[in-house]
Each structure stands twice: as C-alpha cells, then as structure tokens.
Design an enzyme around this catalytic site. Structure first.
Site, mmCIF file in Angstrom:
data_model
loop_
_atom_site.group_PDB
_atom_site.id
_atom_site.type_symbol
_atom_site.label_atom_id
_atom_site.label_comp_id
_atom_site.label_asym_id
_atom_site.label_seq_id
_atom_site.Cartn_x
_atom_site.Cartn_y
_atom_site.Cartn_z
ATOM 1 N N TYR A 33 0.622 11.322 1.895
ATOM 2 C CA TYR A 33 0.965 11.265 0.708
ATOM 3 C C TYR A 33 0.572 9.978 -0.164
ATOM 4 C CZ TYR A 33 4.522 8.364 1.375
ATOM 5 O OH TYR A 33 5.076 6.596 1.934
ATOM 6 N N ARG A 52 -7.719 6.356 -1.894
ATOM 7 C CA ARG A 52 -7.206 6.398 -0.150
ATOM 8 C C ARG A 52 -6.153 7.731 0.098
ATOM 9 N NH1 ARG A 52 -1.709 2.567 -0.660
ATOM 10 N NH2 ARG A 52 -0.654 4.466 -1.793
ATOM 11 N N ARG A 101 4.415 26.899 16.617
ATOM 12 C CA ARG A 101 4.369 26.334 16.956
ATOM 13 C C ARG A 101 3.215 25.798 17.462
ATOM 14 N NH1 ARG A 101 6.674 22.652 19.636
ATOM 15 N NH2 ARG A 101 7.733 20.588 19.480
ATOM 16 N N LYS A 150 -1.935 6.811 5.421
ATOM 17 C CA LYS A 150 -0.296 7.406 4.215
ATOM 18 C C LYS A 150 0.244 7.961 4.978
ATOM 19 C CE LYS A 150 1.179 6.628 0.301
ATOM 20 N NZ LYS A 150 2.524 5.646 0.199
ATOM 21 N N GLU A 182 4.810 -5.925 6.602
ATOM 22 C CA GLU A 182 4.824 -5.482 5.389
ATOM 23 C C GLU A 182 6.386 -5.008 4.940
ATOM 24 O OE1 GLU A 182 2.253 -2.293 4.266
ATOM 25 O OE2 GLU A 182 2.722 -1.267 6.366
ATOM 26 N N LEU A 206 -0.016 -1.311 5.711
ATOM 27 C CA LEU A 206 -0.853 0.082 4.024
ATOM 28 C C LEU A 206 -1.778 -0.689 3.299
ATOM 29 C CD1 LEU A 206 -0.788 3.251 3.384
ATOM 30 C CD2 LEU A 206 0.652 2.719 1.749
HETATM 31 N N1 PMP Z 1 3.408 0.004 2.206
HETATM 32 C C1 PMP Z 1 4.416 1.117 3.052
HETATM 33 C C2 PMP Z 1 4.162 0.974 4.154
HETATM 34 C C3 PMP Z 1 4.440 1.430 1.464
HETATM 35 O O1 PMP Z 1 5.186 2.986 1.879
HETATM 36 C C4 PMP Z 1 4.201 1.120 0.708
HETATM 37 C C5 PMP Z 1 3.942 2.443 -0.706
HETATM 38 N N2 PMP Z 1 4.252 3.587 0.000
HETATM 39 C C6 PMP Z 1 2.977 0.419 0.287
HETATM 40 C C7 PMP Z 1 2.702 -0.501 1.177
HETATM 41 C C8 PMP Z 1 2.572 -0.240 -1.378
HETATM 42 O O2 PMP Z 1 1.498 1.133 -2.047
HETATM 43 P P1 PMP Z 1 0.922 1.251 -3.038
HETATM 44 O O3 PMP Z 1 1.070 0.139 -3.707
HETATM 45 O O4 PMP Z 1 -0.905 2.333 -2.695
HETATM 46 O O5 PMP Z 1 2.248 2.017 -3.659
#
Ligand code: PMP
Length: 286
Positions: A33, A52, A101, A150, A182, A206
């Site tokens: 996503y 991305r 499935r 993601k 994070e 991410l």
């Molecule tokens: N880390 C994680 C785990 C996230 O879910 C997100 C947001 N989706 C981010 C960092 C920030 O990414 P972005 O700046 O691309 O929204």
C-alpha cells in the site's frame, strides 16, 4: 456525501465496492500500500510514493497492474470526485485471487486487485498535536524482517498503537537489539545540539518518503544530519525528538516512556522542519 472509491478501474460508491473473500490481501496480507497526502486539493510527493510502490511490488514478485500515469490520474479523479481539499489517498495492490485459498501464489497472470479510497481530513496540516507534541512509549519490535517493503501486514503496528493508548500515550517507538527502529507508522528522530539523528536505511525500517524530503530540506537549511543507530536511553536525553510520515508530516515528540524531552514542549528544530516541509510540499504538490 457517499464516498466514491476505486476498484480495479471503476469508480463506485463505497457501499457497492467489491473484492473477493479469496483475495490474498484479505487471506494472507499479500498486498502492498501507499498513503499520499492531499493539501489544497493537490498530491504531496506523489512521485516518491509511486516509486516506492514499484519497489514494494518488485520485492514481492508481484506484477505492476497499473502504470504511474494511470495511478496519478486515478488519484486525482478520486480527489475530485470526493471533493478533497485536505486529506489522504490510500492505495492498495494485492496479488489478487484465483478463487480459492492456497499458500502457493496463484499463476502470474491472475488479475491483481487495485483499490484506492480517499480520507477527508480538513485542516490536516494544522493538527493541534503539532503545537503540543506527542507522547510515545517504547515497545519491542516484533515485526518481520522486511520492513522496507510497505505491506499491509499491520497487526503488530496496530498492537503497538493500542499499547500506547493503554499507557495514555499517542504512539510507540519500536526497539530492536536495544536500538530504536521506527514509530508504529512513522520514522523516528532525535536532536542533540544542532544534530538531527535518525536510523540509517536498511531492511529494518520503511524508507519514508517524508523522511527523504525532510532530510534533504534539513541539509539544505545547513542542519547537520547523522544517520545511525540510537538507543531509547539516548532518545530520552535528547534535546528534541520527532517523527515523520505522509499523514503527520513532521510531528514533535515531547515525552518518551514518561521522560520529558527538552522542556516538554516542541523545541526549535522540529517545528522549523515542519514549516519548511509544509511550505515546500505545498509548492511542489501536483
Ligand atoms: N515507517 C512506518 C512503519 C510507516 O508505516 C510509515 C508510514 N506509512 C513511515 C515509516 C513513514 O513513511 P512515509 O513518510 O512514506 O509516510
């Protein structure tokens, strides 16, 4: 107003949108996503999100069912149809369904599922929390090892967010091998003196689109940036802390595990970065 959503090329009322119960996104979290923010009716950093997305699809061996141009057109059409001034566009692509499935992937020519919807967030850039800062707890990072992709496997981040709420806080910073990875849905930073410190890119986090932009702006504004590991103890001793994401932009953090950061109010650097980021993003939005 009924929200119009996008499903595999069609724009339909949300009550009429359909995805198979056999969809691998639903059964296996086999999907990726992106969330793109909308300010003044325009898309922020669309290109970064599109790039991305391509990478996430490639890393999982999924097809690329929609071109970047069509993706942009669909984002814009949804923003128009739903009359969004400030808000978000959510996009999800799954490996689709071959009607049953099975752990084994379906044949490569199985149609994938592409879904998009908008979230209306009037005043998105004026969140009151940006003026007060948010409080975070720390929690062990129990996610899988490919956090650079993601995917829609967001159960653990949801659990982390619930743990934060239960502790009377707003969010959680995740810890692995003693170091902050994070936030539950954002990248994490601390500030010491004039230095902005954030974990270096790897499969452990991410690669935030907002992170890339904010670090670029910070360097352009002659701020010092150090990409390295940091511990939660170091974070608690920092002068400032903040997080970045597409939906919160730059958000100051004023408390970590009950320890007050700086004066307990947003410092100088995070609010300044937020201002620069919002100004530049509005200018560059498409
Ligand atoms: N880390 C994680 C785990 C996230 O879910 C997100 C947001 N989706 C981010 C960092 C920030 O990414 P972005 O700046 O691309 O929204």
């Amino acid at each position: 107003m009924t929200r119009t959503v996008y499903v595999n090329g069609d724009y339909v009322p949300e009550s009429e949108a359909m995805v198979s119960v056999f969809d691998r996104g639903f059964l296996f979290a086999d999907g990726v996503y992106e969330v793109t923010s909308v300010l003044d009716g325009k898309l922020v950093d669309f290109d970064g999100h599109a790039v991305r997305l391509e990478r996430s699809l490639s890393e999982l061996g999924m097809g690329h069912p929609i071109t970047k141009d069509d993706l942009l057109a669909a984002h814009r059409e949804l923003v128009r149809l739903n009359d969004i001034t400030d808000g978000l566009v959510y996009l999800q692509i799954t490996r689709g369904s071959d009607g049953d499935r099975d752990f084994v992937y379906p044949a490569a020519d199985t149609p994938q599922t592409v879904v998009m919807f908008t979230q209306n967030k009037p005043g998105l850039a004026d969140a009151p929390a940006a003026r007060t800062g948010i409080k975070v707890i720390s929690i062990e990072d129990q996610r899988w090892a490919r956090r650079d992709i993601k995917t829609v496997q967001l159960l653990y981040p949801s659990m982390a967010k619930m743990a934060a709420k239960a502790a009377g806080c707003d969010d959680a910073w995740m810890i692995e091998d003693g170091h902050v990875t994070e936030g539950s849905s954002n990248n994490a930073y601390i500030v010491k003196g004039n230095k902005i410190i954030t974990r270096q890119l790897s499969n452990d986090i991410l690669h935030g689109i907002t992170r890339a932009a904010v670090l670029r702006f910070a360097k352009e504004a002659q701020m010092e940036v150090e990409e390295r590991l940091f511990t939660i103890e170091e974070a608690k001793q920092a002068d400032e802390a903040f997080v970045t994401s597409a939906s919160t932009f730059v958000m100051p953090v004023v408390e970590i595990d009950g320890a007050t950061i700086g004066t307990g109010a947003p410092g100088k650097i995070a609010p300044r970065l937020r201002e620069i980021y919002l100004d530049e993003s509005r200018k560059a939005a498409i």
